[in-house]
Design a protein around this motif. Structure first.
Motif: not given
Length: 380
Positions: A51-60, A65-71, A265-273
């Protein structure tokens, strides 16, 4: 033809990548395969996580791109998880780094700390990726043997007698995969003393601490551990989220910053959802562990029945997601599992893929339904 880099000369395709092609081919021919080889949880992730993943999908922010250190909320949840379950205090800003699976962390840590020619102590038996990644970064894997007579723990006194002048890192993994051995505080204390005496960075790979284990431990709970130790952890097994690819590395802020230099230098951060789902998982009550362990305990008892039917022995005090079984004397592990696969259509992992000390052993995964395990028993 362009030749590959020299670092690939000693690097083989991962065993399960190769073997599962054979397993899939047998299944495609219509054979009723039962896969007891892979530790990929077959139960669903917690509903609150989905449910948290699904809710996260609707966030703007979800598709940016996500932070390299996570939210920040994810790092805070990871720090709280360590405090609640391991009594370890972590600064969420500097002492924990989210990873896209802990396997990623093995590469990041190795790239951050190893130079060509540095030596790395690798457990035998142990996770094959430790050695493979060490070779990929052109360092030198040095195996240290584990065996049942010493409860699958390293003999640190014997290691101290060796020439350790070129050793920079040591991989440990407790609860241990594949044997399921637990490590007590007294061992971790001795390990930290050993690391300080020889200027060795210890990395404890700790993804199995909540599976059939009443007393989860972290090496970072030992006094002085942050000076010489890091810990990898994962949500894959603990929360049935293997495909989500969520892990973390925790430890000294300076060490974490070195790893971040590689990761950024290897990725752009984990998907927000997925980050939002991970937060929900980390905030679950301890009753979640009781729920999954009730299932695994029933499966493990059935696996014990199968192991006994095969004339093997096992340690009932082991923990984790697998059953490590000793074959009858003189039986070759790889020949045995090949015969079982071809004649009974059951895939079991040979102990030899984890190192020479795995000869004479086989490993069963608990990621198989009770119904399938009963079918396997009937085939014998």
């Amino acid at each position: 033809m362009i030749h590959p880099a020299h670092r690939l000369q000693d690097t083989k395709e991962y065993y399960f990548s190769r073997k599962l092609k054979e397993v899939r081919a047998l299944a495609a021919e219509g054979h009723p395969i039962i896969n007891m080889g892979i530790g990929s949880p077959d139960m669903p992730a917690p509903e609150a996580v989905v449910q948290a993943l699904e809710s996260g999908l609707k966030d703007a922010k979800a598709h940016q791109y996500q932070s390299y250190t996570g939210i920040p909320e994810l790092r805070t949840a990871m720090a709280r998880f360590y405090k609640k379950h391991y009594t370890v205090t972590l600064d969420p800003e500097t002492e924990v780094l989210p990873l896209m699976g802990s396997k990623e962390g093995i590469m990041h840590i190795s790239m951050a700390f190893l130079n060509p020619g540095d030596e790395v102590l690798i457990p035998n038996p142990g996770y094959p990726t430790y050695s493979a990644v060490t070779k990929l970064v052109e360092a030198v894997p040095v195996a240290y043997d584990l065996d049942a007579t010493n409860s699958w723990l390293p003999d640190l006194d014997a290691l101290a007698q060796q020439d350790l002048s070129r050793v920079k890192m040591m991989w440990v993994n407790y609860p241990h995969m594949p044997t399921g051995t637990k490590a007590r505080d007294v061992f971790f204390e001795k390990l930290i003393t050993f690391a300080k005496a020889h200027a060795i960075l210890i990395i404890n790979d700790n993804p199995y601490s909540f599976i059939l284990n009443d007393h989860p431990k972290s090496i970072l709970d030992i006094e002085g551990a942050k000076d010489v130790a890091l810990e990898l952890n994962s949500l894959s097994k603990t929360f049935n989220m293997a495909g989500w690819r969520v892990g973390m590395v925790a430890g000294n802020a300076t060490y974490i910053n070195h790893i971040l230099k590689v990761k950024s230098n290897m990725d752009s951060g984990m998907f927000y959802g997925i980050q939002k789902g991970a937060i929900a998982a980390l905030e679950l009550e301890s009753s979640w562990f009781d729920t999954i362990n009730e299932v695994y305990a029933k499966r493990r008892q059935l696996i014990y029945n199968l192991v006994e039917k095969l004339g093997c022995t096992y340690d009932s005090n082991s923990v984790g997601l697998f059953v490590w079984a000793k074959l009858p004397e003189g039986v070759d592990a790889e020949n045995f599992i090949d015969t079982v696969l071809q004649e009974k259509y059951i895939f079991i992992t040979p102990g030899t893929i984890f190192g020479t000390q795995g000869e004479g052993y086989i490993r069963f995964s608990l990621c198989v339904t009770e119904e399938e395990i009963k079918k396997a028993i009937k085939r014998f």
